[in-house]
Design an enzyme around this catalytic site. Structure first.
Site, PDB file in Angstrom:
ATOM      1  N   ASP A  29       0.857  -1.192   0.000  1.00 26.43           N
ATOM      2  CA  ASP A  29       0.000   0.000   0.000  1.00 26.43           C
ATOM      3  C   ASP A  29       0.891   1.240   0.000  1.00 26.43           C
ATOM      4  O   ASP A  29       1.842   1.335   0.771  1.00 26.43           O
ATOM      5  CB  ASP A  29      -0.907  -0.016   1.247  1.00 26.43           C
ATOM      6  N   ILE A  30       0.567   2.193  -0.863  1.00 22.48           N
ATOM      7  CA  ILE A  30       1.406   3.380  -1.045  1.00 22.48           C
ATOM      8  C   ILE A  30       1.263   4.367   0.128  1.00 22.48           C
ATOM      9  O   ILE A  30       2.117   5.225   0.325  1.00 22.48           O
ATOM     10  CB  ILE A  30       1.074   4.065  -2.397  1.00 22.48           C
ATOM     11  N   GLU A  88     -12.283   3.510  -1.272  1.00 28.94           N
ATOM     12  CA  GLU A  88     -11.499   4.383  -2.150  1.00 28.94           C
ATOM     13  C   GLU A  88     -11.317   3.761  -3.538  1.00 28.94           C
ATOM     14  O   GLU A  88     -11.442   4.463  -4.539  1.00 28.94           O
ATOM     15  CB  GLU A  88     -10.137   4.641  -1.484  1.00 28.94           C
ATOM     16  N   HIS A  93      -9.930  -5.931  -2.833  1.00 29.07           N
ATOM     17  CA  HIS A  93      -8.594  -6.058  -2.250  1.00 29.07           C
ATOM     18  C   HIS A  93      -8.702  -6.271  -0.742  1.00 29.07           C
ATOM     19  O   HIS A  93      -9.584  -5.730  -0.093  1.00 29.07           O
ATOM     20  CB  HIS A  93      -7.718  -4.840  -2.567  1.00 29.07           C
ATOM     21  N   HIS A  95      -6.610  -5.761   2.766  1.00 26.96           N
ATOM     22  CA  HIS A  95      -5.485  -5.093   3.422  1.00 26.96           C
ATOM     23  C   HIS A  95      -4.872  -6.079   4.422  1.00 26.96           C
ATOM     24  O   HIS A  95      -5.585  -6.567   5.317  1.00 26.96           O
ATOM     25  CB  HIS A  95      -5.946  -3.877   4.225  1.00 26.96           C
TER      26      HIS A  95
HETATM   27  P1  AMP Z   1      -9.870   1.255   0.233  1.00 25.75           P
HETATM   28  O1  AMP Z   1     -10.448   1.209  -1.180  1.00 25.75           O
HETATM   29  O2  AMP Z   1     -10.659   2.162   1.123  1.00 25.75           O
HETATM   30  O3  AMP Z   1      -9.725  -0.135   0.815  1.00 25.75           O
HETATM   31  O4  AMP Z   1      -8.430   1.892   0.145  1.00 25.75           O
HETATM   32  C1  AMP Z   1      -7.613   1.738  -0.977  1.00 25.75           C
HETATM   33  C2  AMP Z   1      -6.167   1.620  -0.554  1.00 25.75           C
HETATM   34  O5  AMP Z   1      -5.385   1.575  -1.740  1.00 25.75           O
HETATM   35  C3  AMP Z   1      -5.629   2.770   0.289  1.00 25.75           C
HETATM   36  O6  AMP Z   1      -5.049   2.243   1.486  1.00 25.75           O
HETATM   37  C4  AMP Z   1      -4.584   3.432  -0.614  1.00 25.75           C
HETATM   38  O7  AMP Z   1      -3.468   3.918   0.097  1.00 25.75           O
HETATM   39  C5  AMP Z   1      -4.206   2.305  -1.548  1.00 25.75           C
HETATM   40  N1  AMP Z   1      -3.749   2.748  -2.860  1.00 25.75           N
HETATM   41  C6  AMP Z   1      -4.388   3.599  -3.702  1.00 25.75           C
HETATM   42  N2  AMP Z   1      -3.673   3.768  -4.833  1.00 25.75           N
HETATM   43  C7  AMP Z   1      -2.552   3.003  -4.695  1.00 25.75           C
HETATM   44  C8  AMP Z   1      -1.420   2.754  -5.518  1.00 25.75           C
HETATM   45  N3  AMP Z   1      -1.275   3.323  -6.715  1.00 25.75           N
HETATM   46  N4  AMP Z   1      -0.466   1.914  -5.055  1.00 25.75           N
HETATM   47  C9  AMP Z   1      -0.590   1.325  -3.842  1.00 25.75           C
HETATM   48  N5  AMP Z   1      -1.641   1.522  -3.030  1.00 25.75           N
HETATM   49  C10 AMP Z   1      -2.609   2.351  -3.437  1.00 25.75           C
END
Ligand code: AMP
Length: 129
Positions: A29-30, A88, A93, A95
């Protein structure tokens, strides 16, 4: 049009890759809650986890377990926690988060890593797979 995680899987957007199999892809995760915070993503672009077929769901869980076991060996932590949010990015996915305290699971506290630290973290997990 494909979303951001499909672009990562296709190699069109860079990531710190941890692991991949036929059905799933794992990368750091970025914006991590803790060092080693990893996302396990289905290669199929489905929005909500409970809309996956039983087979796809099981494959994601087996893949996530394998990555989590490696994380537990590679990253100092009390345990590896698992969350599914998806508010988001509408692409299934999981975590996986190395936990020292409850606040690591809250998505309120974040850590910042340099590219070199991200790279080294991904390599450490890979070495334990
Ligand atoms: P959520 O959809 O609420 O589970 O969160 C999406 C997750 O994806 C967040 O923790 C972001 O930090 C992560 N994220 C979004 N874009 C990227 C990316 N390009 N590379 C890695 N992680 C990402």
């Amino acid at each position: 049009m494909s979303g951001i995680f499909s672009k990562i899987i296709a190699g069109e957007i860079p990531c710190y890759k941890v692991h991949e199999d036929e059905n799933c892809f794992a990368f750091l995760d970025i914006n991590p809650n803790a060092v080693g915070h990893t996302l396990c993503v289905t290669k199929k672009e489905v929005d909500k986890i409970f809309d996956l077929s039983e087979e796809d769901y099981s494959q994601l869980m087996q893949f996530s377990r394998k990555v989590a076991l490696a994380m537990g060996k590679a990253i100092p932590c009390k345990r590896v926690g698992m969350s599914v949010i998806g508010l988001e990015v509408p692409h299934v996915h999981v975590h996986l988060i190395p936990l020292q305290a409850m606040e690591d699971a809250t998505f309120q506290k974040k850590v910042s890593l340099s590219p070199e630290e991200f790279q080294a973290t991904a390599a450490k997990i890979q070495a334990c797979l």
